[in-house]
Scaffold this motif. Structure first.
Motif, PDB file in Angstrom:
ATOM      1  N   UNK A  26       0.844  -1.202   0.000  1.00  0.00           N
ATOM      2  CA  UNK A  26       0.000   0.000   0.000  1.00  0.00           C
ATOM      3  C   UNK A  26       0.880   1.254   0.000  1.00  0.00           C
ATOM      4  N   UNK A  27       1.924   1.262   0.833  1.00  0.00           N
ATOM      5  CA  UNK A  27       2.807   2.432   0.885  1.00  0.00           C
ATOM      6  C   UNK A  27       3.563   2.618  -0.430  1.00  0.00           C
ATOM      7  N   UNK A  68      10.335  14.165  -1.811  1.00  0.00           N
ATOM      8  CA  UNK A  68       9.251  13.243  -1.483  1.00  0.00           C
ATOM      9  C   UNK A  68       9.813  11.846  -1.232  1.00  0.00           C
ATOM     10  N   UNK A  69      10.770  11.430  -2.064  1.00  0.00           N
ATOM     11  CA  UNK A  69      11.414  10.134  -1.879  1.00  0.00           C
ATOM     12  C   UNK A  69      12.132  10.077  -0.531  1.00  0.00           C
ATOM     13  N   UNK A  70      12.831  11.128  -0.190  1.00  0.00           N
ATOM     14  CA  UNK A  70      13.552  11.154   1.091  1.00  0.00           C
ATOM     15  C   UNK A  70      12.598  11.076   2.277  1.00  0.00           C
ATOM     16  N   UNK A  71      11.412  11.683   2.133  1.00  0.00           N
ATOM     17  CA  UNK A  71      10.409  11.610   3.190  1.00  0.00           C
ATOM     18  C   UNK A  71       9.976  10.160   3.409  1.00  0.00           C
ATOM     19  N   UNK A  72       9.930   9.393   2.330  1.00  0.00           N
ATOM     20  CA  UNK A  72       9.506   7.998   2.422  1.00  0.00           C
ATOM     21  C   UNK A  72      10.601   7.073   2.950  1.00  0.00           C
ATOM     22  N   UNK A  77      10.097   2.324   9.331  1.00  0.00           N
ATOM     23  CA  UNK A  77      10.236   2.494  10.771  1.00  0.00           C
ATOM     24  C   UNK A  77       9.039   3.244  11.360  1.00  0.00           C
ATOM     25  N   UNK A  78       8.579   4.259  10.642  1.00  0.00           N
ATOM     26  CA  UNK A  78       7.419   5.031  11.102  1.00  0.00           C
ATOM     27  C   UNK A  78       6.183   4.145  11.192  1.00  0.00           C
TER      28      UNK A  78
END
Length: 90
Positions: A26-27, A68-72, A77-78
């Motif tokens: 899903x992510x 955006x990629x770095x945020x993912x 872990x989140x």
């Protein structure tokens, strides 16, 4: 009868191919959808690598996708993925 057999076959294949990591899938799907939209939104502009404004906007778009990629990066872990989910490879 053929339709019933075809439907049954598709259901069996679909369940056999189901991923054991639905949260991960899903992510990844969310990530892919957002990145595709970012790229699509920019690609709707006419390409003109000789235009400084277009080049700057292209660089800005690439930076937005990168950020955006770095945020993912920390998503496993989140979202508290299992060890197997964290190591899942595409």
């Amino acid at each position: 009868m053929k339709i019933v057999l075809a439907t049954l076959f598709l259901a069996i294949v679909n369940s056999a191919c189901a991923s054991p990591y639905p949260r991960v899938d899903k992510d990844i799907a969310t990530y892919d959808k957002v990145v595709a939209k970012m790229k699509s939104d920019f690609s709707s502009q006419p390409r003109d690598p000789t235009n400084k404004i277009w080049v700057q906007e292209k660089i800005d778009n690439m930076m937005e996708v990168d950020q955006y990629m770095r945020k993912f990066w920390d998503t496993p872990f989140i979202n508290s993925y299992s060890a197997d989910g964290k190591s899942r490879k595409g």
